[in-house]
Design a protein around this motif. Structure first.
Motif, PDB file in Angstrom:
ATOM      1  N   TYR B  49      -6.718   8.384   7.217  1.00 33.75           N
ATOM      2  CA  TYR B  49      -6.967   8.802   5.836  1.00 33.75           C
ATOM      3  C   TYR B  49      -6.039   8.074   4.878  1.00 33.75           C
ATOM      4  N   GLU B  53      -7.053   5.422   1.942  1.00 31.05           N
ATOM      5  CA  GLU B  53      -6.733   5.614   0.521  1.00 31.05           C
ATOM      6  C   GLU B  53      -5.880   4.462   0.005  1.00 31.05           C
ATOM      7  N   ARG B  56      -8.101   1.593  -0.642  1.00 29.07           N
ATOM      8  CA  ARG B  56      -8.865   1.899  -1.847  1.00 29.07           C
ATOM      9  C   ARG B  56      -8.034   1.587  -3.096  1.00 29.07           C
ATOM     10  N   ARG B 175     -19.472   3.495  -1.731  1.00 29.97           N
ATOM     11  CA  ARG B 175     -18.963   4.331  -0.647  1.00 29.97           C
ATOM     12  C   ARG B 175     -19.960   4.361   0.497  1.00 29.97           C
ATOM     13  N   ASP B 184     -11.656   9.655   7.939  1.00 33.43           N
ATOM     14  CA  ASP B 184     -11.512  11.096   7.730  1.00 33.43           C
ATOM     15  C   ASP B 184     -11.691  11.473   6.254  1.00 33.43           C
ATOM     16  N   PHE B 185     -12.807  11.054   5.682  1.00 35.54           N
ATOM     17  CA  PHE B 185     -13.188  11.428   4.314  1.00 35.54           C
ATOM     18  C   PHE B 185     -12.260  10.895   3.245  1.00 35.54           C
ATOM     19  N   THR B 187     -11.488   8.153   0.204  1.00 28.97           N
ATOM     20  CA  THR B 187     -12.432   7.578  -0.763  1.00 28.97           C
ATOM     21  C   THR B 187     -12.539   6.061  -0.592  1.00 28.97           C
ATOM     22  N   THR B 258     -14.286   4.547  -6.153  1.00 26.47           N
ATOM     23  CA  THR B 258     -13.307   5.626  -6.159  1.00 26.47           C
ATOM     24  C   THR B 258     -13.845   6.914  -6.771  1.00 26.47           C
ATOM     25  N   TYR B 301       0.309   4.312  -3.778  1.00 26.56           N
ATOM     26  CA  TYR B 301      -0.336   5.431  -3.100  1.00 26.56           C
ATOM     27  C   TYR B 301       0.653   6.177  -2.213  1.00 26.56           C
ATOM     28  N   GLY B 304       2.900   8.915  -3.547  1.00 29.68           N
ATOM     29  CA  GLY B 304       2.347  10.248  -3.748  1.00 29.68           C
ATOM     30  C   GLY B 304       2.704  11.202  -2.623  1.00 29.68           C
ATOM     31  N   ASN B 305       3.077  10.643  -1.475  1.00 34.29           N
ATOM     32  CA  ASN B 305       3.426  11.492  -0.343  1.00 34.29           C
ATOM     33  C   ASN B 305       4.874  11.953  -0.404  1.00 34.29           C
TER      34      ASN B 305
END
Lengths: 358, 348
Positions: B49, B53, B56, B175, B184-185, B187, B258, B301, B304-305
Motif C-alpha cells: 500500500y 501511494e 502515485r 485507475r 491493497d487498495f 490509489t 488520484t 508521502y 505522512g507516516n
C-alpha cells in the motif's frame, strides 16, 4: 456512564457481524444510552482524520477531537494504537491515505471530519467493509458508515436573534467559508433569525471560499466593519480567526468601539479576548464533540448506527448558543431561550436553504 | 581520493548530513529521531500500500519536474507549472465527466485535452516573451493566479454550483482493479507509465531531433543561435508550449488517477512549485528528473507516516523534510569541501 470493558475480541467480531447484518433498515434516530449489555468486551478504539483545518483549528476539528478524547478517557483508553488517536490532513490527497493508515492500525471506528471527506470515506469504507466509519457533515450510504448531520440553521437562528437585538447600526455581517450546503444552512438560519426580530436589518453576506485562510476572513471583516456593520457571525473555520483579529484590532485602537463577533462551532470566547475587553458576543455551538462521543458510545454498546444518518439539533443538545459572559442582557437571553424552546418543540421550523437560491 | 570516489561520496554525505540535522531538530523538540526515521522509511516501503501511494505521489512530480526542466534547457524559467497543471487537471476532469467514449479513446482524449490546456497556458507567456520581451517569470506567476481562480469558477459552472466536478467516467480512469488489488487498495494508477513515457519523449526531443538541438542552443546563448540562423522567438514559444503540455499532463494525473474529480482549490497544490526543485535536483535532465521526483515524492508521502507512527507533529516533520532536501540540493558545498580536504592531504 459505561465502565471499562475487558474481554474477548471474538465477541466483538460477532457483534460487528450482527450489526452489519441489521443495518440499513430504517432512518430513525438513536440516542446515546448507557451500556446495559452484560457482555464483556474491550472498549472500541476510535480514531479520526481531520480535514485540512487541522486538529487545532479552534473550531470544528478541535471539537471533534475533544469528543474522541472524552470518549477515550471515559473508557480508560490511551492515545495510542487500540485506544484513540487522530491524523491531520495537509491536503485533499491525504484523506484516503490517512483513513487507510488508521484502518491499518486496527482502530474499530474511524471518523472522517467534514463534508470534504465524503468521497474518501465512501471509497475507503467500501474497500474496508470490516471497519466502522463515521462522517460528520455529509451522508455516505454504506452499511458500515454512520453519517452525522447537524441542524446548523437552528443555532444560527438563535445567533441571528441575538445579533438583531444587539445591533446598533442595524447592519449585520455574515462571513462564510466555502459555499457548501452545510455553510448555507448557517446563512439561512442566521438570516431567518435576524428577520424574525426585525426584517429591516440588512445582512451583509460574504463567502471567502476557504476554511484555512485567516487573511481572507480579515479582509472581509475589515470591509464589513468599515461599512458600518457592528456584529459579524462567521461560519468559516480557520478563516474566521481573521474576523476575530480584525475585530480585536479595532477594539484595541478604540476601546469604546462597538464591534462584535459571534463565534462558531466551539465557544470562541477565548479568541475574542483583548486586554480587559472581549469582542466575542457569543458562539453558536455545534457540538461535534457530543455527536462524536455519542456515536462512539453507541458503537461501544453494539448499537453503531451504520448506514443511518443521525441529525443533531437543539432538541438533541447538538446545537446551542454559548454563554455570552454577560454581554447579552437577561431580557434578550430570555427571548432567545423562548425561541430555542419553540424550535426544539418544532413550533418554528428554520429554513435550510438561503431564500435567494433554489 | 579520486574524482570517482568524490562523486559517490557527495550524495551519500549530503543525505547523511540532512538526516543528522533533521535528527537534531527532532531531538530538540523532544521527539525520538530514530523512531521518526523508521516511520519515514516504513511510510515509503512498509507494505505494498505504502509503495503504491508513494509511486502515485511521484507521478505528477515527474511531469512537473519535466515541465520546469524542459523550459530551463531553453533558458526559460517556467514558474507557471502550477497554473498549467491546474488547467490541465480541469481539462482532463471535464473530458472525463462529459464524454461517453470507450476507454481506448477516452483516456488518450482526456490526456490530450490536459496537455493542450497546459500548452495553451504556456503559450501566452511564451508569445509575450517572444514578441514583446515581457519576462516570463512575471507572466507565468500571474497566469498561476488566473488559472486558479478561473478554474474554481469553471468548476462551479460545470457542476451546477457544487464545489467539485462529478466523478469522471470509468472509461477515462487511469485507475485499475489490478493495481488496486496489487497494492491493497492504494490509489496507484497507470499515470506513472504516462510520466515515464514523457521522460522518454523529453529525452528524444532534446537529444535526437533538430528542434531539440535548436532549443538547447537557444538556452546556451540566444544571440549566437540567432547568428547561426535559428529562429529564437519560435523556439521560445515552442519551448513554453511543450513545457506547458508536460505540466498539463501532471494535472491529468490528479484528475484521471488520484482523485477522479476536481474540487475547487483554496490555494495552489504546490506540485508545480516543487517541480522547480525536482528539476534542479535532477540537473534539468530527463533521467535526473526521475530521481528528483522519486526523492521528493517518497519524502513527501513517507513524511505522512511520521505523525501516524511516531507521533511527531506535522510541522516538525515539514522542517525535517525540508532540511533533508536542502542538504541534498547543496551537494556542491560538500563537493568543494571534499576537494579541499583532498588538496590538504596532497600538500602534506
Amino acid at each position: 456512564m459505561s465502565k471499562r470493558k475487558l474481554g474477548l475480541a471474538l465477541s466483538l467480531v460477532l457483534a460487528a457481524g450482527t450489526i452489519l447484518g441489521a443495518c440499513g433498515a430504517d432512518k430513525g434516530k438513536e440516542k446515546g444510552t448507557p451500556s446495559t449489555s452484560g457482555k464483556d468486551k474491550a472498549a472500541f478504539s476510535v480514531a479520526m482524520v481531520t480535514d485540512i483545518g487541522g486538529v487545532d483549528d479552534k473550531s470544528f476539528n478541535q471539537s471533534a477531537w475533544a469528543g474522541v478524547e472524552k470518549y477515550g478517557k471515559k473508557n480508560n483508553l490511551e492515545k495510542a494504537d487500540g485506544g484513540y488517536d487522530y491524523l491531520e490532513s495537509v491536503g485533499e490527497a491525504d484523506y484516503n491515505p490517512n483513513l487507510n493508515k488508521l484502518v491499518r492500525r486496527d482502530f474499530d471506528l474511524v471518523f472522517g471530519i467534514g463534508h470534504m471527506m465524503e468521497s474518501s470515506v465512501k471509497e475507503v469504507a467500501e474497500q474496508k467493509p470490516d471497519t466502522k466509519f463515521a462522517i460528520v457533515d455529509a451522508v455516505v450510504e454504506s452499511p458500515n458508515v454512520a453519517s452525522i448531520m447537524f441542524k446548523e440553521q437552528e443555532g444560527s437562528f438563535l445567533a441571528g436573534v441575538a445579533a438583531a437585538r444587539m445591533t446598533k447600526s442595524n447592519k449585520i455581517g455574515f462571513v462564510g467559508g466555502m459555499t457548501l450546503p452545510v455553510i448555507e444552512r448557517f446563512e439561512a438560519g442566521f438570516i431567518a433569525g435576524v428577520a424574525a426580530v426585525n426584517p429591516d436589518i440588512k445582512v451583509d453576506i460574504q463567502y471567502t471560499e476557504a476554511f484555512n485562510k485567516a487573511e481572507l476572513g480579515k479582509a472581509a471583516a475589515n470591509r464589513m466593519y468599515s461599512s458600518g456593520v457592528d456584529i459579524i457571525f462567521h461560519a468559516a473555520g480557520g478563516t474566521g480567526n481573521g474576523v476575530f483579529s480584525e475585530a480585536k484590532e479595532r477594539k484595541k485602537a478604540d476601546p469604546n468601539a462597538y464591534v462584535w463577533v459571534i463565534g462558531v462551532d466551539s465557544d470562541q470566547y477565548a479568541e475574542g479576548k483583548i486586554d480587559n475587553n472581549n469582542i466575542t458576543m457569543t458562539s453558536m455551538l455545534k457540538r461535534v464533540d457530543i455527536a462524536v462521543e455519542n456515536v462512539s458510545d453507541l458503537a461501544n454498546d453494539d448499537k453503531f448506527p451504520g448506514g443511518k444518518t443521525t441529525t443533531y439539533g437543539i432538541a438533541e443538545d447538538g446545537i446551542a448558543l454559548a454563554d455570552s459572559h454577560g454581554v447579552i442582557p437577561d431580557d434578550i437571553l430570555a427571548e432567545i431561550d423562548d425561541y430555542s424552546k419553540k424550535i426544539a418543540a418544532g413550533e418554528i421550523v428554520v429554513p435550510e436553504f438561503p431564500a435567494k437560491k433554489k | 581520493m579520486s574524482n570517482r570516489v568524490i562523486n559517490l561520496l557527495v550524495p551519500i554525505i549530503s543525505i547523511i548530513l540532512g538526516l543528522l540535522v533533521g535528527a537534531v531538530v527532532m531531538l530538540f523538540s523532544g521527539y525520538n529521531p530514530i523512531n521518526g526515521y523508521i516511520a519515514l522509511w516504513n511510510g515509503v516501503f512498509e507494505d505494498s500500500y505504502a509503495i503504491g501511494e508513494t509511486i502515485r505521489q511521484i507521478s505528477p512530480y515527474i511531469l512537473a519536474g519535466l515541465a520546469v526542466a524542459f523550459a530551463f534547457r531553453t533558458g526559460l524559467f517556467n514558474i507557471g507549472v502550477e497554473g498549467q497543471l491546474i488547467v490541465g487537471w480541469f481539462a482532463a476532469a471535464y473530458v472525463g465527466v462529459t464524454f461517453e467514449l470507450p476507454a481506448i479513446i477516452h483516456i488518450p482524449f482526456a490526456l490530450l485535452a490536459a496537455a493542450a490546456a497546459g500548452a495553451l497556458w504556456g503559450l501566452v507567456p511564451g508569445l509575450l516573451k517572444a514578441k514583446f520581451g515581457v519576462h516570463e517569470v512575471i507572466v507565468t506567476i500571474m497566469m498561476n493566479y488566473i488559472a486558479l481562480h478561473s478554474v474554481n469558477a469553471l468548476i462551479k459552472t460545470v457542476s451546477g454550483g457544487n464545489y467539485k466536478t462529478d466523478p469522471i467516467k470509468e472509461t477515462a480512469s487511469l485507475r485499475s482493479e489490478f493495481l488496486a488489488n496489487l497494492t491493497d487498495f492504494s490509489t496507484l494508477h497507470y499515470g506513472i507509465l504516462v510520466a515515464l513515457a514523457m521522460v522518454v519523449v523529453m529525452w528524444f526531443i532534446l537529444e535526437k531531433t533538430k528542434t531539440g538541438f535548436e532549443l538547447k542552443s537557444v538556452g546556451f546563448n540566444d544571440h549566437a543561435s540567432q547568428y547561426a540562423g535559428m529562429n529564437v522567438n519560435k523556439n521560445i514559444v515552442l519551448s513554453m508550449v511543450i513545457s506547458g503540455a508536460f505540466a498539463g499532463l501532471g494535472g491529468a494525473m490528479e484528475a484521471l488517477g488520484t482523485f477522479g474529480y476536481m474540487a475547487t482549490l483554496a490555494g495552489f497544490t504546490g506540485i508545480g512549485f516543487d517541480g522547480i526543485a525536482v528539476a534542479l535536483l535532477g540537473a534539468n535532465t530527463p533521467l535526473g528528473v526521475i530521481f528528483g521526483a522519486s526523492l521528493f515524492g517518497s519524502l513527501k508521502y513517507g513524511a505522512g507516516n511520521m505523525p501516524n507512527a511516531a507521533g511527531i507533529p506535522i510541522e516538525i516533520v515539514s522542517i525535517v523534510i525540508a532540511l533533508i532536501i536542502f542538504f541534498v540540493a547543496s551537494g556542491y558545498i560538500i563537493r568543494v569541501g571534499l576537494q579541499r580536504m583532498n588538496k590538504k592531504k596532497g600538500a602534506k
